[in-house]
Design an enzyme around this catalytic site. Structure first.
Site, short mmCIF file in Angstrom:
data_model
loop_
_atom_site.label_atom_id
_atom_site.label_comp_id
_atom_site.label_asym_id
_atom_site.label_seq_id
_atom_site.Cartn_x
_atom_site.Cartn_y
_atom_site.Cartn_z
N TYR A 189 -12.94 31.13 -4.98
CA TYR A 189 -14.22 31.22 -4.67
C TYR A 189 -14.16 33.03 -4.75
CZ TYR A 189 -18.74 32.50 -2.87
OH TYR A 189 -20.19 32.80 -2.85
N HIS A 243 -18.17 40.07 -6.25
CA HIS A 243 -18.35 40.01 -4.84
C HIS A 243 -17.78 41.43 -4.32
CE1 HIS A 243 -19.44 35.97 -3.86
NE2 HIS A 243 -18.86 35.50 -4.84
MG MG Z 1 -23.18 37.30 -5.08
#
Ligand code: MG
Length: 437
Positions: A189, A243
């Site tokens: 992830y 991210h």
């Molecule tokens: Mg995002």
């Protein structure tokens, strides 16, 4: 005959029948005055493990109420307390028609503002007020925002897998269901760059879990996109989320390496603390930049949009203060040629999805919305939840937001205990230091 009709008769002006006159008078007088009678906080796990916090604003008109969301999976109880202890007592007795006025007053009444919890509170109130106004008007909220600027709201899907082969197959599955836009994350992830748990050179008795490494990420992700493009071609619109994992110079290098893969956008290649690097990225390459998932202050966006160094404002409607804040951001984007890409994410809820939908469908600056699917249990608790068909999001078409809350079912599915106080989780590097999510 009253004085007005007598004068009209004497002047030869046709007299309107009494019923028609009453209707015309009502139309010009507007709607009868309303008062907020009650403010209720409704929490539920959605029949799964969500931490959803909704607000129900009940008016003085029998049966007329609105719902909003203060979704915050990481500070859930802070949001609940802020709604119950600080917003509700202040809001009861006020006029729900005055959305802009209430938004401004609630925004400044906390003195310190634009924090995530404050914005969640504002968003919940704001959405519920728009819901009430739409129900009063007998129209979906988007009609009050100017009507449909498109027929439905295109969404991007999520694809992934443990390696590039699985990722390519996953993209193909998304395309087969009708999506044109697909975000690709794989390996882990966050999209790769993690050295597996226990591997590599580690400090003695130190952190041994998956460790993020910027160079590994820079090496891994472009190669994987090269493979995916070789399998699916260049017609599908591909996206990727970094991210906020990269430092400035590596963000530039990453975007430069991704240029050949014709990305629809790359998301949050930098953390909010390092946004000034976006100007440097713009000088090096033309990879579209989507930014702002963890922004909570609108002025974080404004210089980036004004300087035309980002292409998509990417935030959650419930995190920036609701429909009122989102439509202003969309207008700002429109002036400067940027677009919106409202965030959804796995822990998000159907009320927030619909709030974004009403802004999306009525906005010229709309770019794309993130997909979010909900289990049947959530649809039962929240009848009117939007549907995604062949990559497009459709609201229920009912007045207001078009969604309701079954309070009895919500109560049967409580949030329950939040282990360790909740939290997003912490990524770490090989030496055990914290890495930005
Ligand atoms: Mg995002």
């Amino acid at each position: 005959m009253n004085r007005r009709t007598l004068l009209q008769t004497l002047a030869g002006i046709p007299v309107m029948p009494a019923a028609a006159q009453q209707q015309a008078d009502r139309a010009t007088r507007g709607l009868p005055p309303l008062t907020i009678k009650d403010v209720k906080v409704i929490t539920t796990n959605g029949g799964r493990r969500y931490r959803w916090v909704f607000l129900k604003i009940v008016t003085s008109e029998p049966g007329l109420y609105g719902v909003g969301t203060a979704n915050n999976s990481y500070q859930t109880h802070a949001v609940i307390a802020a709604l119950e202890k600080h917003l509700a007592p202040w809001l009861i007795g006020k006029d729900p028609d005055r959305i802009e006025d209430l938004w401004q007053a609630a925004h400044y009444k906390t003195y310190w503002r634009n924090g995530p919890v404050n914005n969640n509170v504002l968003a919940a109130m704001d959405m519920a007020l728009w819901d009430i106004k739409g129900k009063r008007a007998g129209m979906p909220v988007y009609e009050l925002l100017g009507g449909k600027a498109r027929d439905a709201v295109p969404c991007y899907d999520h694809a992934g897998g443990k390696d590039k082969e699985q990722a390519a197959e996953s993209v193909q599955k998304s395309l087969a269901t009708g999506y044109r836009h697909v975000r690709v994350q794989y390996g882990a992830y966050g999209g790769g760059g993690f050295i597996p748990a226990g591997q590599g050179s580690r400090p003695e008795n130190g952190y041994s879990g998956p460790a993020f490494d910027e160079d590994a990420y820079l090496d891994y992700v472009p190669k994987a996109f090269d493979y995916v493009r070789s399998k699916v071609g260049f017609e599908p619109k591909l996206l990727h989320d970094v991210h906020s994992h990269l430092s400035g110079i590596n963000a530039i290098e990453f975007c430069r390496r991704m240029q050949p893969y014709q990305m629809y956008f790359i998301e949050d290649v930098l953390a909010p603390e390092q946004i000034h690097w976006y100007k440097q990225i713009r000088h090096i390459c033309s990879v579209p930049q989507a930014v702002g998932e963890v922004f909570s202050h609108p002025y974080e966006f404004y210089p980036l949009i004004q300087d035309r160094v980002i292409d998509f404002a990417r935030c959650r409607v419930a995190a920036i203060g609701g429909i009122t804040a989102a439509k202003k951001l969309a207008h700002f984007c429109e002036y400067y040629g940027a677009k919106t890409a409202f965030q959804e994410g796995g822990e998000n809820d159907p009320v927030n999805q619909l709030a974004a939908y009403h802004v999306d469908i009525s906005s010229t600056a709309f770019g794309i919305q993130e997909e979010n699917g909900f289990p049947e249990s959530a649809r039962e608790i929240l009848p009117g939840t939007a549907e995604i068909r062949k990559g497009y999001l459709y609201g229920s078409g009912k007045p207001g937001l078009g969604i309701d809350i079954n309070e009895a079912l919500a109560a049967k599915n409580p949030i329950g205990n939040i282990a360790n106080g909740g939290g997003y989780g912490t990524d770490r590097a090989m030496d055990g230091s914290v890495v930005r999510p």
